[in-house]
Enzyme design. Structure first.
Site, PDB file in Angstrom:
ATOM      1  CB  ALA A 110       1.608   3.895   7.274  1.00 55.35           C
ATOM      2  CG  ASN A 126      -2.027  -1.140   1.169  1.00 55.29           C
ATOM      3  OD1 ASN A 126      -2.906  -0.958   0.483  1.00 55.29           O
ATOM      4  ND2 ASN A 126      -1.809  -1.981   2.147  1.00 55.29           N
ATOM      5  CG  ASP A 127       1.679   2.380   3.589  1.00 52.40           C
ATOM      6  OD1 ASP A 127       0.695   2.977   3.535  1.00 52.40           O
ATOM      7  OD2 ASP A 127       1.932   1.802   4.803  1.00 52.40           O
ATOM      8  CB  VAL A 128       6.012   0.890  -1.381  1.00 51.65           C
ATOM      9  CG1 VAL A 128       6.603   0.486   0.034  1.00 51.65           C
ATOM     10  CG2 VAL A 128       5.161  -0.244  -2.026  1.00 51.65           C
ATOM     11  CB  VAL A 129       2.004   1.676  -4.815  1.00 53.99           C
ATOM     12  CG1 VAL A 129       2.788   0.859  -5.276  1.00 53.99           C
ATOM     13  CG2 VAL A 129       0.992   1.101  -4.057  1.00 53.99           C
TER      14      VAL A 129
END
Lengths: 462, 94
Positions: free
Chosen positions: A429, A388-391
């Site tokens: 996160a 999720n957070d890395v995109v």
């Protein structure tokens, strides 16, 4: 006895050389396995030679300890799932820290018998350091292990006064160290230092949330090396000093890489639990478009270039083998498949690479974020699996988002994005992800492994 | 004087470590960690040598426990690293 000492030290030099060569070989996947073997050889030399030291605990105790530890080690190394790698590494880190702590303690205990007149300030100072770092590493790693293995909540655990309590711990540790160095024959001081170091390790890690785990593991790895190195200074053993520092340096570099990948400072990560929750930000407009897995097949069948972005969700779903199967089908269909791996994807540095390697994905098809972003427009489909957070484009667009400023894989610039996810909730996160609301995004909800297997079956039915 | 030598060693080893490990690619970061973890089991050597040959029970217990824990690191660490690295291979081009 003089010649024996010279021989032992010469062998230590050789062992250090083997460690260095081993690490050098580790810098490329094709020679890495050999590097590991060379470094193991260095360890063998160092251990065997140490057995010739005349100041040694009784052999049957050594044998007992070595057999017990060795058998457990073999069993663990054989049985561990690749998805469980992060918790195993942190557990081993903890053992390393504990070993250093015990070594420091044993040194003091030994000195109690022989008197303190002839031990220098440096030895006392380094014993204190060994015990403190070893203790923090041990209890901190156990907490990390608990969080990663799901025995503890991965959320940051904060209570009122935590910060003050930590500060009191640090001051008390400092005072106790000074007292101990002045009165080394009162073992009470040492015991207090051990207890405080252990509880400080717990305090320092419970407040760190799961998303920051790669940083924590890298940092604890570094600590375990520094503890070994300090132990080396305490017992005046050069091989411990040198190799401990090699490990310490590797942990620090990885910590630094992880921090850079999140665009945060180390202090920021360590204190992350204390940060105020960010204010509700701009409302995200748009609606989520859900697509059944079977329909995703038609898009993939027509695709020429596909990019896979794996995250921890892939590890949880154990989907790496299914992904590999899908890759084979797509390639047979004339489609190119690449993988993009964000430095902090997963729960430890490089974890995704290992999972994909386990599934036989060749490492030259894995790309880092900076290699993929410039050619993102060329991909027909980006499949985001449990990441999720890395995109998350919020990192670029939304000031005030907790992850604002973090470099991300810019999946949203591709023609189509499939997000494989169990629910449309926010990611690890706890940050909303505007990517889910984009026009070119389709959410494929469900267990990632089931989803991919459904698509694979569609290919079969064709 | 000996202390100065020790500090000298510390300095050189730290620099060497940074230089060696900076070049390890992201693909190999997990094996690097488990491998360096195994190397940190070098405490085993200290545990063997430092406890001394006295008959103090506590020292023996501490030393033996340290040997056990460090052996887990060394044996388990090297084996699992080898297992992981065995999986990293190039694609066989058909």
């Amino acid at each position: 006895m003089e010649s024996v000492a010279v021989l032992i030290n010469l062998a230590y030099v050789a062992a250090a050389g083997l460690f260095i060569i081993g690490l050098k070989l580790l810098s490329h996947p094709s020679s890495a396995r050999k590097g590991n073997a060379v470094s193991a050889m260095g360890m063998l030399v160092a251990v065997v030679v140490s057995l010739f030291d005349h100041q040694i605990i009784a052999y049957h105790w050594i044998l007992t300890g070595f057999l017990a530890g060795g058998i457990y080690g073999v069993w663990k190394a054989r049985s561990v799932e690749m998805t469980q790698m992060p918790e195993m590494v942190s557990l081993f880190n903890g053992f390393g820290g504990a070993a250093s702590l015990l070594l420091g303690w044993a040194t003091v205990n030994h000195q109690t018998l022989t008197g303190y007149e002839h031990i220098g300030l440096l030895v006392l100072l380094t014993v204190v350091l060994t015990v403190m770092i070893g203790g923090v590493t041990f209890s901190g790693s156990l907490v990390a292990w608990g969080k990663l293995s799901g025995n503890m909540s991965t959320k940051a655990f904060i209570f009122r006064g935590l910060r003050e309590l930590s500060i009191i711990h640090l001051i008390a540790l400092l005072v106790l160290s000074i007292v101990f160095i002045n009165q080394p024959d009162t073992t009470l001081w040492l015991y207090l230092i051990i207890i405080l170091a252990l509880s400080f390790g717990v305090l320092a890690t419970i407040s760190i949330g799961g998303a920051d785990m790669p940083v924590v593991i890298a940092l604890l790895n570094s600590y375990s090396g520094i503890a070994a190195s300090a132990a080396g200074l305490a017992v005046n053993n050069t091989i411990l000093i040198v190799t401990g520092l090699l490990v310490g340096a590797s942990g620090l570099i990885l910590t630094n890489i992880m921090c850079k990948a999140m665009n945060r400072s180390l202090l920021n990560v360590l204190l992350s639990g204390f940060a105020k929750p960010t204010e509700a930000m701009e409302k995200i407009e748009g609606e989520i478009k859900v697509m059944p897995a079977a329909d995703a097949f038609y898009v993939l069948e027509a695709a020429q270039a596909v990019l896979v972005v794996p995250g921890y969700g892939m590890a949880v779903a154990q989907a790496q083998h299914a992904v590999r199967e899908l890759q084979a089908l797509l390639e047979e269909n004339g489609c190119s498949v690449d993988y993009a791996i964000h430095p902090v994807a997963g729960r430890m540095p490089g974890h995704m690479n290992v999972l994909l390697a386990e599934a036989d994905v060749p490492y030259d098809q894995l790309y880092e974020m900076d290699d993929v972003n410039p050619r993102m427009e060329n991909y027909d489909v980006v499949i985001v699996i449990g990441a999720n957070d890395v995109v998350n484009p919020a990192a670029k667009e939304m000031k005030g988002s907790p992850i604002y400023g973090m470099p991300v894989i810019e999946a949203y610039r591709a023609k189509t994005v499939f997000v494989l996810k169990r629910s449309a909730d926010a990611g690890f996160a706890g940050v909303d992800n505007p990517l889910f609301f984009r026009d070119n995004t389709r959410m494929v909800l469900g267990d990632a492994k089931d989803t991919i297997n459904t698509i694979i079956r569609e290919f079969g039915d064709e | 004087m000996e202390n100065i030598y020790l500090i000298f060693i510390v300095l050189l080893a730290a620099f060497l470590g940074f230089e060696l490990i900076r070049k390890v690619p992201a693909t190999l970061h997990t094996p690097l960690m488990s491998g360096s973890n195994a190397i940190s089991g070098i405490t085993l050597v200290g545990a063997l040598a430092a406890s001394g040959s006295d008959n103090n029970v506590l020292t023996t217990i501490l030393g033996t426990t340290a040997v056990t824990l460090a052996s887990i690191n060394v044996v388990g660490g090297y084996l699992v690293t080898d297992r992981m690295l065995g999986m990293f291979k190039k694609k066989d081009k058909k």
